[in-house]
Design a protein around this motif. Structure first.
Motif, short mmCIF file in Angstrom:
data_model
loop_
_atom_site.label_atom_id
_atom_site.label_comp_id
_atom_site.label_asym_id
_atom_site.label_seq_id
_atom_site.Cartn_x
_atom_site.Cartn_y
_atom_site.Cartn_z
N PHE A 107 -0.40 -2.79 5.21
CA PHE A 107 1.04 -2.93 5.59
C PHE A 107 1.44 -1.53 5.70
N HIS B 292 17.38 -10.34 -3.95
CA HIS B 292 17.09 -11.18 -2.56
C HIS B 292 18.37 -12.27 -2.83
N LEU C 239 0.05 1.30 3.03
CA LEU C 239 -0.56 0.43 1.74
C LEU C 239 -1.37 -0.79 2.61
N SER D 171 10.82 -11.22 1.77
CA SER D 171 9.84 -10.86 1.00
C SER D 171 8.63 -10.17 1.63
N GLY D 172 8.02 -9.17 1.19
CA GLY D 172 7.24 -8.49 2.20
C GLY D 172 7.61 -7.65 3.23
N SER D 173 8.97 -7.59 3.18
CA SER D 173 9.60 -6.40 4.43
C SER D 173 9.49 -5.06 4.01
N GLY D 174 9.22 -4.94 2.80
CA GLY D 174 8.96 -3.43 2.13
C GLY D 174 9.98 -2.67 1.51
N LYS D 175 11.00 -3.60 0.99
CA LYS D 175 11.91 -2.99 0.19
C LYS D 175 11.51 -2.20 -0.95
N SER D 176 10.66 -2.86 -1.93
CA SER D 176 10.13 -2.23 -3.02
C SER D 176 9.13 -1.00 -2.30
N THR D 177 8.71 -1.07 -1.65
CA THR D 177 7.70 -0.02 -0.92
C THR D 177 8.69 1.42 -0.73
N1 LIG Z 1 -0.82 -1.38 -3.16
C1 LIG Z 1 -0.98 -2.12 -2.32
N2 LIG Z 1 -1.96 -2.35 -1.56
C2 LIG Z 1 -1.66 -2.89 -0.26
N3 LIG Z 1 -0.65 -3.64 -0.04
C3 LIG Z 1 0.52 -3.77 -0.76
C4 LIG Z 1 0.51 -2.64 -1.88
N4 LIG Z 1 1.63 -2.83 -2.26
C5 LIG Z 1 2.35 -3.83 -1.52
N5 LIG Z 1 1.42 -4.00 -0.40
C6 LIG Z 1 1.94 -4.87 0.82
O1 LIG Z 1 2.89 -4.33 1.51
C7 LIG Z 1 4.01 -5.28 1.83
C8 LIG Z 1 5.40 -4.95 1.30
O2 LIG Z 1 5.47 -5.09 -0.09
P1 LIG Z 1 6.75 -4.84 -0.69
O3 LIG Z 1 6.51 -5.11 -2.26
O4 LIG Z 1 7.25 -3.46 -0.47
O5 LIG Z 1 7.74 -5.90 -0.23
P2 LIG Z 1 9.23 -6.40 -0.87
O6 LIG Z 1 10.05 -6.20 0.35
O7 LIG Z 1 9.54 -5.55 -2.01
O8 LIG Z 1 9.01 -7.80 -1.12
P3 LIG Z 1 9.41 -8.88 -2.20
O9 LIG Z 1 10.76 -9.05 -1.99
O10 LIG Z 1 8.34 -9.89 -2.36
O11 LIG Z 1 9.44 -7.74 -3.38
C9 LIG Z 1 3.41 -6.57 1.22
O12 LIG Z 1 2.89 -7.48 2.31
C10 LIG Z 1 2.46 -6.24 0.21
O13 LIG Z 1 1.37 -7.27 0.32
#
Ligand SMILES: Nc1ncnc2c1ncn2[C@@H]1O[C@H](COP(=O)(O)OP(=O)(O)OP(=O)(O)O)[C@@H](O)[C@H]1O
Ligand SMILES: Nc1ncnc2c1ncn2[C@@H]1O[C@H](COP(=O)(O)OP(=O)(O)OP(=O)(O)O)[C@@H](O)[C@H]1O
Ligand SMILES: [Mg+2]
Ligand SMILES: [Mg+2]
Lengths: 231, 231, 357, 231, 357
Positions: free
Chosen positions: E13, E193, E10, E34-40
């Motif tokens: 990332f 979190h 993404l 935050s940003g470690s990719g959990k949601s992804t």
């Molecule tokens: N559509 C996208 N395009 C580009 N980068 C993305 C996109 N979606 C997420 N990212 C990047 O991917 C990385 C991981 O995002 P993600 O949402 O998976 O993190 P997370 O662990 O869920 O964080 P949080 O705790 O803040 O929700 C972040 O650096 C974010 O900027």
């Protein structure tokens, strides 16, 4: 005169167009900035009326607009009389002044809307912060608002410029198609068509098309990258 | 001196050629502004800086005299337009009336009879020979005679009443292509193209000289070469 | 003194402060629910809202009289916003200098002389050339605070300066603000939702409700009632004031009259007074002086009253030997077992580690 | 015919204009919706080119656009041939079809831009949520996207309609000004000006002005209240 | 089982999970910065991101094979988003029915039969006809949870369902989710979190770091190390599991082997197992069984080890009689005074009120 694909192209209308577009752009920025600021800060329902008025040239046929500008700016009309009173000499229509006035009306929405959106996007807190640091209104405007709406100004200027370049109806009416003085490219294209010089018309049209496309791509590129709203 | 002269769009090429000759012979300068006659009239009425007005008809020229802008005694007819029926595929040269009568074509282009004398005369002629009702449904109106010609040139109309001048010009896209038939002058009221000096031009040496120049044999030769009659 | 009575209509919301008077010293916290008009009042006091009406005199100077108001640039205030409101097109240094350039000559010279000291104090000396978009949330607020301090304001307004920060930055910055308050002695109006911040900073609390000022109380008054709006899900809280003493064996004592309270966290021993915030649920009661127990702080107290708190719990209001009040939370069962009644002398046990300065 | 202020106004062009504008609006919504969706979801840099192409009619002179449409739409040209292949009969120019096609090109940015902005504003999570509730793509589009971009559709439709009503250059070039078939209001105004019937021109212009103003105020009112981006 | 190895690019990332296997039962929490990719990762597992590549098999069914992926609607999952993601143009009821209408006939009948029970369970029975914009944050999440449950998913995904709520709604909803987990026994992937949520819900924790899965541990393993990422500013935490007993005198006992732990907060006595979360700083140590003390819980323990925690504090790892581990935090000074050493038998004192189920 320029030789292109074996056809000679008269460059005077091109230079004139660029000149008029440049002047129009400057005028629009000078007039449009306070107008856009005022509109951005307005909260009342008059704002809707004002926005509609500014946008009117988008939906009115340019020849209609031109016809009425012709009547309003008539040398014996009240607007000219009013300006005479302040020592203005000469005439508003059928001159570069006329072209610029017509284009200013016609391109107004293209200049005002991006500026207004840019101004609306500036967080009020930044202006408040500047006020607590002893900056007065104009000081805040030039040190905070202007630098932060750079892209808005750029979009505004390029759109106003491009739209003036592509202007036809109003300019033809108000300008009078006088060679070297008020004959712009769009009219020139049309004269070529009228006098059966299709080659010249094609070449000029192609130049205009490419120019417009480049300008728009620039604008939308900025828009994507920096989130400036367009139009 | 320099004169600004408003000229009906159909006369564009002809008058440019006359103008070049005029400038060479007299040392005066002339600048031509082209446009539809009605629009030029509106501009003159609203203060356009034209020293002379070469229209496409008589009515709107004489109206300027009525309005006190044109000088009535300078008025003269500088050319008579000739109507021709042109088609790329129909045998109009030999069988014009049959083609019109059979009316197998989809569209017959004419200039707008309401605003352009060429169109008005074409309709009058059709009515006179009793073919109007047969082709009425197939008429398409160009805004000017040039516009009507564009319809034919671009194949959108298979046949059309155009100006002879548009066919005999070597630069014309249909020069020596297709067939045309000149409607006999006796069949329709002459398309008198009138010229008038304006009050503004009365003191302009170039304008007055040009008015006279157009009446000289050299100029008449050019006018005739472009397919107009001169009385 | 700040003397005022301000009105301001914003859409459907009506601010009508009523007459109020606030001493122009120490920290005054504006506290109230979201939407109660805290920010609106602070903006009205700062002159940031042109439609403000009413009266306002600050230090004898008229800031608002009817519809006439002194423009913000002439009020000589500092303002720190929730999101710092740094100018994004300027570096940190340019942000700091924006206001300086607009000071009158004499003041400017003085402010420039302070520049390095303030920048060091706030901890951004090594970040002066950064773009502000490359700062963390905590760093941004530091810059905003330095920027406001440099203007040598006669009144410093802060609207939830910490609420957008994570807990670590929050606690660092709270510490910084506390120090700034003690060091520069600038009167401060401070908005927060967090009781912990009120307890650390406030000298007095302005409680707001539905666009009006409800009451103005000193911090001690505000904390005395068991149903204080300052208590949140962690329950009742006591704030003890005392003199810091030199640390011993890594522990940090505070003198409270004859008693000593041991903190495990360090504090600024230069200060005359420090505050310790103690959750009622972290205080246990023992009838006798306990032995063999890892809890270090045993303070002798008298029970003032027992107040019900929830279904099965009691809040015990204790008076310490130096007169300060302390809440302890116990279960009804314990209270019965130990036969706690008003007037009885007991020992309040507080784990040292449970204290935060 | 309608008597207004002692002047008779021919209503046919008004009805025709409304009809063409209505059809154009429907066509634009049908074509513009998938285009706008596609553009809203695009991330690549092609998006900038596409946006610029869609916006081109904003800055090109309409008569130039019209002239090229005339060339492209001619009955022996490739576009018509292509349509013939699919059973299309008749001609693109000089017909309502032609007017509609020309207007579709010309008003494209006004229809596509608000829709695109409305689509971009729909939170992806809502679509994701629908997907986890077993809704397929079209299902999601009609049950989530369409209801949530109602205002976008409304703005799109009103702007496209108003702009088509105010359309001049393209319609003039492509339509053929056939009374009752392709003579729209804007051309009618122009013809009145040409034939010096200023009263009729004024009445029609005033009607158009008021209409445009009302439409724009509606649009900006919606915009203010519901946050739909315009233009 | 969920067996997978997913990749997804993404922007800048890169998610690259590595091979992973998760039992399809109980609650699996994804934890990381935050940003470690959990949601992804969760979106990749749900099929919400079309560019996902790699392998994924759930319960033997292929969900992802290279670039080919099973569309989300066919995966039969439920998803609860941080902001509820309710359809704003529908009433609560319409939101709930949106998915129902799209179920195959047989399942739809069953789901409709459950409708009232679920709506009651989640506590939104009286709000069915409201527009969703007139709900509070907590109510919105309740609707989102009901909406997902109604689809009878084989896997329920929640991405920080509580993080946007205030503390009161948070605790109510956490309770609800806990009950839902116990009652419906739907395997769940849960992102948060907040360590408190992990401790309450998790059976296992997937730690994520820079787009990869770092480790997968059971909750007990994750809490055993003193530097666990699950510990926040409140310090170390222990989670004790026990059987709820009928309440006595307003207190709620839990059986932990031979010991009893008294809670002041109620809990669901129907459940076989409940968890008590105890902060190390709320645990004191006494060498002898104390008398006269308002602290009710005295558990006999053996010291396993003493671990440094900060400058002046020690973390004491205790083993209770039933084998569960408990952390206590004491100052070095207390530890020295009481001569705490590994192997010694002591009493751990925990105030009843300090426990939250
Ligand atoms: N559509 C996208 N395009 C580009 N980068 C993305 C996109 N979606 C997420 N990212 C990047 O991917 C990385 C991981 O995002 P993600 O949402 O998976 O993190 P997370 O662990 O869920 O964080 P949080 O705790 O803040 O929700 C972040 O650096 C974010 O900027
Ligand atoms: N410019 C405005 N126009 C209309 N209403 C406004 C405006 N600014 C604020 N309000 C309304 O005024 C009320 C009070 O707002 P204010 O920001 O003062 O509350 P607050 O106490 O600071 O709340 P919070 O704790 O959420 O910051 C709110 O209901 C808000 O919606
Ligand atoms: Mg506020
Ligand atoms: Mg996330």
């Amino acid at each position: 005169m320029l030789e292109l694909f074996g056809t000679s192209v008269n460059l005077a209308p091109i230079w004139l167009t660029l000149e008029v577009a440049a002047i129009t752009t400057v005028v629009l920025l000078l007039l449009g900035t306070p107008l856009a600021w005022w509109m951005a800060k307005m909260r009342s329902s008059n704002k809707v009326l004002l926005e509609a008025l500014v946008a009117l040239p988008l939906v009115l046929p340019p020849t209609v607009l031109g016809f009425y500008l012709l009547i309003v700016f008539n040398p014996t009309g009240p607007v000219t009389e009013f300006l005479r009173f302040f020592g203005f000499e000469g005439q508003l229509t059928f001159s570069k002044t006329g072209l610029v006035i017509g284009s200013v009306f016609y391109s107004l929405p293209f200049a005002v809307q991006p500026l207004m959106h840019a101004f609306e996007a500036i967080p009020q807190r930044l202006l408040d912060a500047a006020a607590t640091m002893r900056a007065g209104f104009l000081d805040r405007f030039f040190t905070i608002v202007v630098p932060l709406s750079q892209r808005g100004f750029l979009v505004s200027a390029t759109l106003a410029f491009a739209h003036t370049v592509g202007e036809f109806g109003v300019v033809l009416m108000v300008g009078g198609n006088i060679p070297g003085q008020t004959r712009m490219v769009s009219i020139d294209i049309f004269d070529h068509v009228e006098s059966l010089e299709y080659d010249q018309a094609h070449i000029l049209s192609a130049m205009m098309l490419i120019f417009s496309l480049c300008v728009l791509m620039l604008v939308y590129g900025l828009n994507r990258r920096f989130g400036v709203k367009v139009g | 001196d320099t004169a600004n002269i408003a000229v009906a769009a159909n006369f564009t090429k002809t008058i440019e050629e006359i103008g070049q000759l005029f400038e060479k012979e007299t040392g005066h300068q002339v600048k031509f502004s082209f446009g539809p006659t009605g629009k030029l009239y509106a501009q003159i009425k609203n203060g356009a800086p034209f020293d002379a007005f070469f229209g496409a008809d008589e009515k709107r020229l004489l109206k300027t005299a009525e309005d006190g802008i044109g000088i009535e005694k300078s008025y003269f007819v500088y050319a008579q337009g000739q109507i021709a029926l042109y088609s790329a595929n129909y045998p109009v040269a030999e069988h014009a009336l049959e083609v019109l009568k059979e009316a197998k074509f989809n569209h017959l282009a004419i200039a707008n009879p309401k605003t352009a004398p060429y169109g008005e005369r074409a309709v009058a002629y059709l009515q006179k020979v009793g073919l109007y009702d047969g082709v009425k449904a197939k008429l398409v109106n160009g805004e000017s005679i040039a516009h009507a010609f564009q319809y034919v040139v671009t194949n959108n109309a298979e046949i059309g009443f155009v100006a002879l001048s548009q066919l005999v010009d070597p630069q014309s896209p249909v020069y020596q292509k297709g067939q045309y038939w000149i409607v006999p002058q006796s069949e329709y009221k002459p398309i008198n193209q009138g010229a008038i000096l304006t009050q503004r031009g009365a003191n302009n040496a170039a304008a007055t000289a040009f008015m006279e120049f157009v009446k000289t044999p050299k100029a008449i030769e050019i006018i005739q070469r472009y397919g107009y009659n001169v009385q | 003194m700040i003397l005022g009575n301000l009105r301001l209509q914003l859409g459907h919301f009506q601010l009508d402060s009523g007459e109020f008077a606030l001493p122009l010293q120490g920290v005054t916290v504006l506290f109230g629910r979201s939407g109660s008009g805290k920010s609106t009042l602070l903006r009205a006091i700062s002159g940031l809202d042109k439609q403000t009406e009413g009266q306002l005199r600050v230090n004898g100077e008229v800031w608002q009289n009817g519809k006439h108001s002194l423009p913000t640039p002439e009020r000589h205030i500092g303002f720190v916003f929730q999101d710092a409101a740094l100018f994004p097109h300027m570096s940190v240094k340019q942000n700091l200098q924006y206001g300086l350039k607009r000071l009158p000559k004499a003041e400017r010279m003085a402010a420039e002389a302070d520049f390095n000291a303030i920048v060091m104090r706030v901890g951004i000396a090594d970040k002066l050339d950064r773009g502000v978009n490359f700062l963390s949330g905590g760093e941004r607020q530091r810059v905003a605070i330095a920027r406001a301090l440099l203007m040598r304001p006669q009144l410093l307004c802060m609207d939830e300066p910490l609420s957008a920060l994570d807990w670590r930055s929050k606690s660092e910055l709270l510490h910084l603000i506390e120090e700034v308050v003690a060091e520069y002695r600038i009167p401060m109006l401070y908005i927060t939702h967090a009781p912990a911040e009120v307890e650390r900073l406030a000298d007095r609390v302005v409680f707001m409700k539905d666009g009006r000022i409800d009451t103005i109380e000193t911090l001690q008054e505000a904390l005395a009632r068991p149903d204080s709006p300052l208590f949140d899900d962690q329950g009742a809280v006591s704030v003890l004031q005392g003199q810091p003493l030199p640390s011993e064996e890594g522990l940090h004592p505070i003198r409270l009259g004859a008693d000593t309270l041991w903190l495990s966290e360090g504090m600024d021993t230069q200060r005359e007074q420090v505050r310790a915030r103690i959750l009622a649920r972290d205080v246990s009661i023992s009838l006798s002086e306990p032995q063999d127990l890892s809890i270090i702080n045993h303070l002798q107290c008298t029970i003032l009253e027992l107040l019900p708190s929830g279904e099965q719990r009691l809040l015990v209001r204790l008076q310490m030997q130096d007169g300060q009040k302390l809440f302890a939370e116990v279960t009804r069962r314990s209270a019965e077992r130990l036969q706690l009644t008003a007037g009885r002398t007991v020992h309040a046990l507080i784990k040292a580690v449970a204290l935060t300065e």
